[in-house]
Design a protein around this motif. Structure first.
Motif, PDB file in Angstrom:
ATOM      1  N   GLU A  34      -8.597  11.399  27.381  1.00  0.00           N
ATOM      2  CA  GLU A  34      -9.316  11.798  28.593  1.00  0.00           C
ATOM      3  C   GLU A  34      -9.929  13.187  28.420  1.00  0.00           C
ATOM      4  OE1 GLU A  34      -8.487  12.542  33.345  1.00  0.00           O
ATOM      5  OE2 GLU A  34      -6.936  11.590  32.127  1.00  0.00           O
ATOM      6  N   GLU A  35      -9.177  14.102  27.838  1.00  0.00           N
ATOM      7  CA  GLU A  35      -9.702  15.451  27.608  1.00  0.00           C
ATOM      8  C   GLU A  35     -10.862  15.438  26.627  1.00  0.00           C
ATOM      9  OE1 GLU A  35      -8.907  18.697  29.049  1.00  0.00           O
ATOM     10  OE2 GLU A  35      -8.379  17.078  30.405  1.00  0.00           O
ATOM     11  N   TRP A  78     -13.958  14.326  28.327  1.00  0.00           N
ATOM     12  CA  TRP A  78     -14.489  15.382  29.195  1.00  0.00           C
ATOM     13  C   TRP A  78     -15.199  16.449  28.372  1.00  0.00           C
ATOM     14  CZ3 TRP A  78     -13.088  20.624  29.943  1.00  0.00           C
ATOM     15  CH2 TRP A  78     -13.667  21.226  31.055  1.00  0.00           C
ATOM     16  N   TRP A  79     -14.567  16.864  27.240  1.00  0.00           N
ATOM     17  CA  TRP A  79     -15.196  17.864  26.382  1.00  0.00           C
ATOM     18  C   TRP A  79     -16.524  17.348  25.841  1.00  0.00           C
ATOM     19  CZ3 TRP A  79     -10.075  18.577  23.303  1.00  0.00           C
ATOM     20  CH2 TRP A  79      -9.216  19.405  24.004  1.00  0.00           C
ATOM     21  N   ALA A  80     -16.544  16.095  25.390  1.00  0.00           N
ATOM     22  CA  ALA A  80     -17.772  15.522  24.829  1.00  0.00           C
ATOM     23  C   ALA A  80     -18.883  15.491  25.880  1.00  0.00           C
ATOM     24  CB  ALA A  80     -17.502  14.122  24.290  1.00  0.00           C
ATOM     25  N   GLY A  81     -18.563  15.116  27.098  1.00  0.00           N
ATOM     26  CA  GLY A  81     -19.556  15.106  28.161  1.00  0.00           C
ATOM     27  C   GLY A  81     -20.046  16.497  28.506  1.00  0.00           C
ATOM     28  N   ASP A  82     -19.154  17.454  28.449  1.00  0.00           N
ATOM     29  CA  ASP A  82     -19.508  18.833  28.754  1.00  0.00           C
ATOM     30  C   ASP A  82     -20.371  19.447  27.647  1.00  0.00           C
ATOM     31  OD1 ASP A  82     -19.217  20.523  30.940  1.00  0.00           O
ATOM     32  OD2 ASP A  82     -17.644  21.706  29.977  1.00  0.00           O
ATOM     33  N   LEU A  83     -20.122  19.060  26.407  1.00  0.00           N
ATOM     34  CA  LEU A  83     -20.916  19.591  25.292  1.00  0.00           C
ATOM     35  C   LEU A  83     -22.392  19.261  25.454  1.00  0.00           C
ATOM     36  CD1 LEU A  83     -18.691  19.000  22.149  1.00  0.00           C
ATOM     37  CD2 LEU A  83     -19.411  21.187  23.113  1.00  0.00           C
ATOM     38  N   ALA A  84     -22.663  18.027  25.835  1.00  0.00           N
ATOM     39  CA  ALA A  84     -24.064  17.641  25.997  1.00  0.00           C
ATOM     40  C   ALA A  84     -24.759  18.505  27.062  1.00  0.00           C
ATOM     41  CB  ALA A  84     -24.145  16.159  26.377  1.00  0.00           C
ATOM     42  N   ARG A  85     -24.054  18.806  28.129  1.00  0.00           N
ATOM     43  CA  ARG A  85     -24.631  19.616  29.200  1.00  0.00           C
ATOM     44  C   ARG A  85     -24.781  21.070  28.761  1.00  0.00           C
ATOM     45  NH1 ARG A  85     -22.560  22.925  32.889  1.00  0.00           N
ATOM     46  NH2 ARG A  85     -20.407  22.404  32.404  1.00  0.00           N
ATOM     47  N   LEU A  86     -23.789  21.606  28.069  1.00  0.00           N
ATOM     48  CA  LEU A  86     -23.801  23.033  27.711  1.00  0.00           C
ATOM     49  C   LEU A  86     -24.665  23.362  26.504  1.00  0.00           C
ATOM     50  CD1 LEU A  86     -20.015  23.854  28.238  1.00  0.00           C
ATOM     51  CD2 LEU A  86     -21.931  24.484  29.699  1.00  0.00           C
ATOM     52  N   TRP A  87     -24.807  22.414  25.589  1.00  0.00           N
ATOM     53  CA  TRP A  87     -25.504  22.711  24.341  1.00  0.00           C
ATOM     54  C   TRP A  87     -26.821  21.991  24.273  1.00  0.00           C
ATOM     55  CZ3 TRP A  87     -23.580  26.609  21.547  1.00  0.00           C
ATOM     56  CH2 TRP A  87     -22.274  26.979  21.802  1.00  0.00           C
ATOM     57  N   PRO A 140       1.557  16.430  35.417  1.00  0.00           N
ATOM     58  CA  PRO A 140       0.143  16.463  35.787  1.00  0.00           C
ATOM     59  C   PRO A 140      -0.801  16.479  34.599  1.00  0.00           C
ATOM     60  CG  PRO A 140       0.962  18.699  35.794  1.00  0.00           C
ATOM     61  CD  PRO A 140       2.126  17.792  35.431  1.00  0.00           C
ATOM     62  N   PHE A 141      -0.274  16.301  33.393  1.00  0.00           N
ATOM     63  CA  PHE A 141      -1.107  16.450  32.206  1.00  0.00           C
ATOM     64  C   PHE A 141      -1.964  15.210  31.975  1.00  0.00           C
ATOM     65  CE2 PHE A 141       2.814  18.887  31.537  1.00  0.00           C
ATOM     66  CZ  PHE A 141       2.261  20.148  31.547  1.00  0.00           C
ATOM     67  N   ARG A 142      -3.157  15.441  31.447  1.00  0.00           N
ATOM     68  CA  ARG A 142      -4.067  14.356  31.100  1.00  0.00           C
ATOM     69  C   ARG A 142      -3.872  13.999  29.624  1.00  0.00           C
ATOM     70  NH1 ARG A 142      -6.850  17.409  34.972  1.00  0.00           N
ATOM     71  NH2 ARG A 142      -7.441  19.015  33.503  1.00  0.00           N
TER      72      ARG A 142
END
Length: 130
Positions: free
Chosen positions: A117-118, A121-130, A111-113
């Motif tokens: 891909e990870e 996802w991290w890069a997209g999340d950084l923009a939202r969180l920071w 089931p690992f990505r």
């Protein structure tokens, strides 16, 4: 926690103070062997932790003794840390990492990505969180 203690016949001890995204407590098994009960906060970053620990099977990582996916609970072996790498010095830390990383590098499919891909996802999340 009580359901997990009953399921695995655990005597629950103290919580570990440095756990931030899970409740992690010392436990003793019916046979007296020390263990750790980890109750995870459900989320993307912990969803495959049990599968990863099964894959490593104690080679470079803590050993998974059992898990309850419905309760997001892991029963893992208890280890006692030695010297923190930051206190051991740079040369020792590099030697430890050079010895450890090949042990952790295992072929893995679902089931690992993938790392790409990870990272996306991290890069997209950084923009939202920071």
């Amino acid at each position: 926690m009580a359901e997990c203690a009953d399921r695995w016949s655990l005597r629950i001890g103290e919580a570990f103070p440095a756990s931030y995204v899970s409740l992690v407590v010392a436990a003793d098994r019916r046979d007296g062997e020390p263990a750790v009960l980890k109750l995870q906060f459900p989320g993307r970053e912990s969803e495959h932790e049990a599968a990863a620990l099964e894959l490593w099977n104690g080679d470079g990582a803590i050993r998974l003794l059992d898990h309850d996916p419905d309760r997001h609970a892991l029963l893992i072996e208890r280890c006692h840390p030695g010297t923190h790498l930051r206190a051991a010095g740079g040369d020792v830390a590099i030697d430890v990492l050079v010895g450890l990383l090949p042990r952790l590098w295992k072929p893995a499919g679902p089931p690992f990505r993938s790392l790409s891909e990870e990272a996306g996802w991290w890069a997209g999340d950084l923009a939202r969180l920071w």
